[in-house]
Design an enzyme around this catalytic site. Structure first.
Site, PDB file in Angstrom:
ATOM      1  N   GLU A  57       0.840  -1.214   0.000  1.00  0.00           N
ATOM      2  CA  GLU A  57       0.000   0.000   0.000  1.00  0.00           C
ATOM      3  C   GLU A  57       0.874   1.263   0.000  1.00  0.00           C
ATOM      4  OE1 GLU A  57      -2.996  -0.424   3.165  1.00  0.00           O
ATOM      5  OE2 GLU A  57      -4.383  -0.962   1.553  1.00  0.00           O
ATOM      6  N   ALA A  97      -7.406  -4.287  11.693  1.00  0.00           N
ATOM      7  CA  ALA A  97      -8.378  -3.350  12.266  1.00  0.00           C
ATOM      8  C   ALA A  97      -9.768  -3.982  12.249  1.00  0.00           C
ATOM      9  CB  ALA A  97      -8.372  -2.062  11.451  1.00  0.00           C
ATOM     10  N   GLN A  98     -10.015  -4.751  11.214  1.00  0.00           N
ATOM     11  CA  GLN A  98     -11.312  -5.420  11.088  1.00  0.00           C
ATOM     12  C   GLN A  98     -11.604  -6.247  12.353  1.00  0.00           C
ATOM     13  OE1 GLN A  98     -13.448  -8.279   7.732  1.00  0.00           O
ATOM     14  NE2 GLN A  98     -11.305  -7.959   7.585  1.00  0.00           N
ATOM     15  N   LYS A 138     -12.559  -0.014  -1.001  1.00  0.00           N
ATOM     16  CA  LYS A 138     -11.587   0.298   0.056  1.00  0.00           C
ATOM     17  C   LYS A 138     -11.970   1.597   0.768  1.00  0.00           C
ATOM     18  CE  LYS A 138      -7.474   0.038   2.151  1.00  0.00           C
ATOM     19  NZ  LYS A 138      -7.756   0.141   3.564  1.00  0.00           N
ATOM     20  N   ASP A 163      -4.289  -5.785  18.289  1.00  0.00           N
ATOM     21  CA  ASP A 163      -3.015  -6.385  17.862  1.00  0.00           C
ATOM     22  C   ASP A 163      -2.250  -7.059  19.001  1.00  0.00           C
ATOM     23  OD1 ASP A 163      -3.555  -5.533  15.330  1.00  0.00           O
ATOM     24  OD2 ASP A 163      -1.864  -4.160  15.148  1.00  0.00           O
TER      25      ASP A 163
HETATM   26  P1  FAD Z   1      -3.877   0.656  17.186  1.00  0.00           P
HETATM   27  O1  FAD Z   1      -4.946   1.067  16.258  1.00  0.00           O
HETATM   28  O2  FAD Z   1      -2.472   0.708  16.719  1.00  0.00           O
HETATM   29  O3  FAD Z   1      -4.016   1.545  18.516  1.00  0.00           O
HETATM   30  C1  FAD Z   1      -3.160   1.449  19.624  1.00  0.00           C
HETATM   31  C2  FAD Z   1      -3.297   2.724  20.434  1.00  0.00           C
HETATM   32  O4  FAD Z   1      -2.560   2.603  21.637  1.00  0.00           O
HETATM   33  C3  FAD Z   1      -2.772   3.972  19.723  1.00  0.00           C
HETATM   34  O5  FAD Z   1      -3.674   5.042  19.890  1.00  0.00           O
HETATM   35  C4  FAD Z   1      -1.452   4.263  20.439  1.00  0.00           C
HETATM   36  O6  FAD Z   1      -1.104   5.633  20.429  1.00  0.00           O
HETATM   37  C5  FAD Z   1      -1.771   3.769  21.843  1.00  0.00           C
HETATM   38  N1  FAD Z   1      -0.592   3.371  22.614  1.00  0.00           N
HETATM   39  C6  FAD Z   1       0.382   2.501  22.237  1.00  0.00           C
HETATM   40  N2  FAD Z   1       1.279   2.350  23.214  1.00  0.00           N
HETATM   41  C7  FAD Z   1       0.879   3.143  24.231  1.00  0.00           C
HETATM   42  C8  FAD Z   1       1.391   3.402  25.535  1.00  0.00           C
HETATM   43  N3  FAD Z   1       2.510   2.803  25.983  1.00  0.00           N
HETATM   44  N4  FAD Z   1       0.711   4.262  26.333  1.00  0.00           N
HETATM   45  C9  FAD Z   1      -0.439   4.859  25.908  1.00  0.00           C
HETATM   46  N5  FAD Z   1      -0.962   4.644  24.679  1.00  0.00           N
HETATM   47  C10 FAD Z   1      -0.314   3.803  23.864  1.00  0.00           C
HETATM   48  N6  FAD Z   1      -6.049  -3.582   9.017  1.00  0.00           N
HETATM   49  C11 FAD Z   1      -7.215  -3.783   8.350  1.00  0.00           C
HETATM   50  O7  FAD Z   1      -8.097  -4.508   8.840  1.00  0.00           O
HETATM   51  N7  FAD Z   1      -7.456  -3.191   7.149  1.00  0.00           N
HETATM   52  C12 FAD Z   1      -6.568  -2.349   6.564  1.00  0.00           C
HETATM   53  O8  FAD Z   1      -6.817  -1.827   5.474  1.00  0.00           O
HETATM   54  C13 FAD Z   1      -5.344  -2.105   7.238  1.00  0.00           C
HETATM   55  N8  FAD Z   1      -4.449  -1.246   6.707  1.00  0.00           N
HETATM   56  C14 FAD Z   1      -3.293  -0.965   7.401  1.00  0.00           C
HETATM   57  C15 FAD Z   1      -2.401  -0.020   6.843  1.00  0.00           C
HETATM   58  C16 FAD Z   1      -1.242   0.294   7.508  1.00  0.00           C
HETATM   59  C17 FAD Z   1      -0.308   1.299   6.900  1.00  0.00           C
HETATM   60  C18 FAD Z   1      -0.941  -0.339   8.753  1.00  0.00           C
HETATM   61  C19 FAD Z   1       0.331   0.016   9.488  1.00  0.00           C
HETATM   62  C20 FAD Z   1      -1.820  -1.273   9.302  1.00  0.00           C
HETATM   63  C21 FAD Z   1      -3.002  -1.595   8.642  1.00  0.00           C
HETATM   64  N9  FAD Z   1      -3.935  -2.502   9.160  1.00  0.00           N
HETATM   65  C22 FAD Z   1      -5.106  -2.755   8.494  1.00  0.00           C
HETATM   66  C23 FAD Z   1      -3.704  -3.128  10.479  1.00  0.00           C
HETATM   67  C24 FAD Z   1      -4.464  -2.311  11.546  1.00  0.00           C
HETATM   68  O9  FAD Z   1      -4.113  -0.959  11.458  1.00  0.00           O
HETATM   69  C25 FAD Z   1      -4.184  -2.812  12.970  1.00  0.00           C
HETATM   70  O10 FAD Z   1      -4.463  -4.188  13.043  1.00  0.00           O
HETATM   71  C26 FAD Z   1      -5.067  -2.041  13.960  1.00  0.00           C
HETATM   72  O11 FAD Z   1      -4.686  -0.685  13.998  1.00  0.00           O
HETATM   73  C27 FAD Z   1      -4.976  -2.646  15.364  1.00  0.00           C
HETATM   74  O12 FAD Z   1      -5.814  -1.918  16.226  1.00  0.00           O
HETATM   75  P2  FAD Z   1      -5.409  -1.729  17.746  1.00  0.00           P
HETATM   76  O13 FAD Z   1      -6.530  -0.985  18.400  1.00  0.00           O
HETATM   77  O14 FAD Z   1      -4.978  -3.028  18.333  1.00  0.00           O
HETATM   78  O15 FAD Z   1      -4.103  -0.823  17.722  1.00  0.00           O
HETATM   79  P1  NAD Z   2       2.898  -8.773   7.062  1.00  0.00           P
HETATM   80  O1  NAD Z   2       3.376  -9.701   8.090  1.00  0.00           O
HETATM   81  O2  NAD Z   2       1.567  -8.980   6.477  1.00  0.00           O
HETATM   82  O3  NAD Z   2       3.947  -8.676   5.857  1.00  0.00           O
HETATM   83  C1  NAD Z   2       5.326  -8.505   6.107  1.00  0.00           C
HETATM   84  C2  NAD Z   2       6.127  -9.050   4.936  1.00  0.00           C
HETATM   85  O4  NAD Z   2       7.514  -8.805   5.188  1.00  0.00           O
HETATM   86  C3  NAD Z   2       5.959 -10.549   4.757  1.00  0.00           C
HETATM   87  O5  NAD Z   2       5.591 -10.811   3.428  1.00  0.00           O
HETATM   88  C4  NAD Z   2       7.327 -11.106   5.118  1.00  0.00           C
HETATM   89  O6  NAD Z   2       7.669 -12.262   4.371  1.00  0.00           O
HETATM   90  C5  NAD Z   2       8.246  -9.946   4.772  1.00  0.00           C
HETATM   91  N1  NAD Z   2       9.527  -9.978   5.490  1.00  0.00           N
HETATM   92  C6  NAD Z   2       9.767 -10.353   6.779  1.00  0.00           C
HETATM   93  N2  NAD Z   2      11.077 -10.229   7.071  1.00  0.00           N
HETATM   94  C7  NAD Z   2      11.679  -9.756   5.963  1.00  0.00           C
HETATM   95  C8  NAD Z   2      13.022  -9.419   5.652  1.00  0.00           C
HETATM   96  N3  NAD Z   2      14.019  -9.522   6.543  1.00  0.00           N
HETATM   97  N4  NAD Z   2      13.299  -8.962   4.407  1.00  0.00           N
HETATM   98  C9  NAD Z   2      12.314  -8.827   3.486  1.00  0.00           C
HETATM   99  N5  NAD Z   2      11.030  -9.149   3.728  1.00  0.00           N
HETATM  100  C10 NAD Z   2      10.703  -9.586   4.952  1.00  0.00           C
HETATM  101  O7  NAD Z   2       2.993  -7.321   7.749  1.00  0.00           O
HETATM  102  P2  NAD Z   2       2.384  -5.918   7.314  1.00  0.00           P
HETATM  103  O8  NAD Z   2       2.308  -5.769   5.855  1.00  0.00           O
HETATM  104  O9  NAD Z   2       3.159  -4.917   8.103  1.00  0.00           O
HETATM  105  O10 NAD Z   2       0.908  -5.976   7.902  1.00  0.00           O
HETATM  106  C11 NAD Z   2       0.690  -6.050   9.322  1.00  0.00           C
HETATM  107  C12 NAD Z   2      -0.759  -6.446   9.565  1.00  0.00           C
HETATM  108  O11 NAD Z   2      -1.616  -5.392   9.107  1.00  0.00           O
HETATM  109  C13 NAD Z   2      -1.149  -7.706   8.815  1.00  0.00           C
HETATM  110  O12 NAD Z   2      -2.030  -8.432   9.606  1.00  0.00           O
HETATM  111  C14 NAD Z   2      -1.883  -7.168   7.598  1.00  0.00           C
HETATM  112  O13 NAD Z   2      -2.865  -8.067   7.127  1.00  0.00           O
HETATM  113  C15 NAD Z   2      -2.515  -5.901   8.139  1.00  0.00           C
HETATM  114  N6  NAD Z   2      -2.682  -4.927   7.047  1.00  0.00           N
HETATM  115  C16 NAD Z   2      -3.813  -5.031   6.300  1.00  0.00           C
HETATM  116  C17 NAD Z   2      -3.996  -4.164   5.242  1.00  0.00           C
HETATM  117  C18 NAD Z   2      -5.255  -4.275   4.419  1.00  0.00           C
HETATM  118  O14 NAD Z   2      -6.117  -5.079   4.748  1.00  0.00           O
HETATM  119  N7  NAD Z   2      -5.415  -3.470   3.388  1.00  0.00           N
HETATM  120  C19 NAD Z   2      -3.030  -3.184   4.937  1.00  0.00           C
HETATM  121  C20 NAD Z   2      -1.870  -3.134   5.732  1.00  0.00           C
HETATM  122  C21 NAD Z   2      -1.706  -4.019   6.780  1.00  0.00           C
END
Ligand code: FAD
Ligand code: NAD
Length: 399
Positions: A170, A314-315, A374, A297
């Site tokens: 992404e 996030a789902q 999306k 997470d």
């Molecule tokens: P988070 O949403 O990360 O929230 C954790 C919170 O805790 C934050 O507000 C943080 O500031 C706070 N926090 C952390 N440590 C401390 C501390 N020590 N003290 C106080 N506060 C603290 N998942 C999907 O399902 N669909 C997607 O399209 C998708 N896209 C993604 C794109 C990107 C770029 C990334 C990085 C992830 C994506 N994910 C997606 C994964 C998804 O974002 C995570 O699984 C989700 O955010 C987890 O939710 P959470 O509430 O556990 O944690």
């Molecule tokens: P991921 O674990 O899904 O992917 C990480 C990738 O890095 C893997 O393919 C792995 O083989 C590779 N990798 C690991 N070590 C490596 C190394 N040393 N060198 C090169 N490649 C290496 O992790 P992510 O993409 O950060 O996603 C984290 C979570 O967030 C996942 O659960 C994912 O499904 C979710 N997420 C979802 C969306 C979406 O639904 N659109 C978008 C972003 C993230």
């Protein structure tokens, strides 16, 4: 009788939805609810690849917690969690301490390095609002620096993404879409820009539908992205990465996206965990700690059909927040605790520029229709948190 004290740690998807739903489930006199978060805002983690690449204002991803939370009912504490003393039923914060009767741990994740040295020193690995701001500013700086130096150094215009998981794909989707504009803005010939996505596994997006993976790779390659597949990064050094085969790619910009592990607070607080994730009971409570819920997470749940953990998303975090709130209500007011079962509707990943790929209810989608889907999914999470008002304020136009 004293009201039970519920403390929620983290205002991400899981924690904030727990707070919002608990307020609805419990009456004013039935509990004292406190939400702790390190910032005064929640951020849409799932959007962060956009501000990181510079295709979205980071402000758009932030939601002021007090704007979606009734602070007469839920006390908000802006502070950093340091440790959970589960035997003493208290949480140590940077500036104070909180005692609880029920605790919800929703602290999200941290970057996984799998022991690769140099990541924290030389790569960008923080998927947070501040992390995204830094990556975007750095990319712009690389373009301006390139033309301002007498010696034209290719590494300034070489961008490396570690990991071709959804985050890496992404991010490069957004960056590759923005590069032509950056080149125009900074008078840089586009052929000078190199974008690499380096993946350890034998395919990009391992485990995802191969036809959709091919679609994504072809599209990204057409924008100049080069994939190095089956090629783990062994080390990140100042000025580049070293691959397992010994090759080196010189780059001043390495963006780390090789996956996540649960918050380090989990292991620091003595919970038994796998990569920072606690294998929770079916009602989302920690084993042997019936007063502690662990969600988002930080929680590990097994997909029994394939006997492997569900990926942290996030789902799932949003769904867990809702079940967690109902289970706390059951503990306080009586009733059966629910077992959590994820309802996986699908996965859709954006590729930038109105493109995306996805599997929704088993159906493959790609191109504009996937991008539309999306954006609808992105808006839905805003809707769950803050209703139509928040969608109007922060939501994405699906077109
Ligand atoms: P988070 O949403 O990360 O929230 C954790 C919170 O805790 C934050 O507000 C943080 O500031 C706070 N926090 C952390 N440590 C401390 C501390 N020590 N003290 C106080 N506060 C603290 N998942 C999907 O399902 N669909 C997607 O399209 C998708 N896209 C993604 C794109 C990107 C770029 C990334 C990085 C992830 C994506 N994910 C997606 C994964 C998804 O974002 C995570 O699984 C989700 O955010 C987890 O939710 P959470 O509430 O556990 O944690
Ligand atoms: P991921 O674990 O899904 O992917 C990480 C990738 O890095 C893997 O393919 C792995 O083989 C590779 N990798 C690991 N070590 C490596 C190394 N040393 N060198 C090169 N490649 C290496 O992790 P992510 O993409 O950060 O996603 C984290 C979570 O967030 C996942 O659960 C994912 O499904 C979710 N997420 C979802 C969306 C979406 O639904 N659109 C978008 C972003 C993230």
């Amino acid at each position: 009788m004293n009201k039970p004290r519920i403390v929620i740690l983290g205002a991400g998807y899981a924690g904030l939805i727990t707070a919002v739903k608990l307020k609805k489930e419990l009456g004013y006199n039935e509990a004292e609810i406190t939400l702790v978060n390190k910032h005064q805002y929640h951020y849409q983690t799932t959007w962060l690849h956009e501000p990181a690449a510079g295709t979205m204002d980071p402000e758009r991803t932030r939601v002021d917690i007090k704007s979606v939370l009734d602070t007469n009912r839920v006390q908000f504490v802006k502070d950093i969690v340091i440790e959970i003393k589960k035997d003493e039923k208290k949480v140590i914060l940077e500036k104070s301490e909180l005692e609880y009767d029920y605790l919800v741990v929703a602290l999200g994740s941290e970057p996984e390095t799998f022991g690769v040295p140099g990541v924290f020193e030389h790569a960008f690995s923080k998927w947070t609002v501040n992390g995204a701001r830094q990556v975007k500013d750095h990319i712009d700086y690389m373009f301006s620096k390139y033309n301002n130096e007498d010696q034209k150094r290719d590494e300034l215009l070489t961008f490396v993404v570690a990991g071709a998981g959804f985050t890496g794909i992404e991010f490069i989707g957004e960056l590759s879409e923005r590069v032509p504009n950056l080149c125009k803005k900074y008078d840089v010939p586009q052929e000078k820009v190199k974008m690499y996505v380096i993946e350890a596994a034998p395919t990009a997006l391992p485990g995802f539908d191969p036809e959709l993976v091919e679609y994504a790779m072809n599209l990204l390659e057409s924008r100049g992205v080069e994939f190095k597949i089956n090629c783990p990064i062994k080390e990140v050094i100042e000025g580049g990465v070293i691959l397992a085969d010994g090759d080196e790619i010189k780059s001043e910009t390495v963006v780390w996206a090789t996956g996540v592990r649960g918050s380090s607070i989990i292991e620091k607080s003595g919970f038994e965990a796998m990569r920072g994730r606690v294998k929770v009971q079916s009602d989302l409570r920690a084993p042997e700690h019936d007063d502690v819920f662990i969600i988002g997470d930080c929680a590990l749940i097994i997909n029994e059909e394939i006997n492997r953990p569900y990926p942290p998303t996030a789902q799932i975090a949003l769904q867990q927040g809702e079940v967690c709130a109902r289970n706390i209500k059951a503990l306080i007011k009586g009733g059966e605790l629910e077992s959590f079962k994820p309802d996986i509707k699908g996965t859709v990943a954006s590729l930038g520029g109105g493109e995306a790929i996805g599997l929704v209810y088993g159906k493959k989608i790609y191109g504009n229709s996937a991008s539309f889907m999306k954006k609808m999914i992105d808006n839905r999470s805003l809707y769950i948190l803050g209703g139509p008002g928040l969608v109007m304020k922060k939501g994405k136009s699906p077109f």
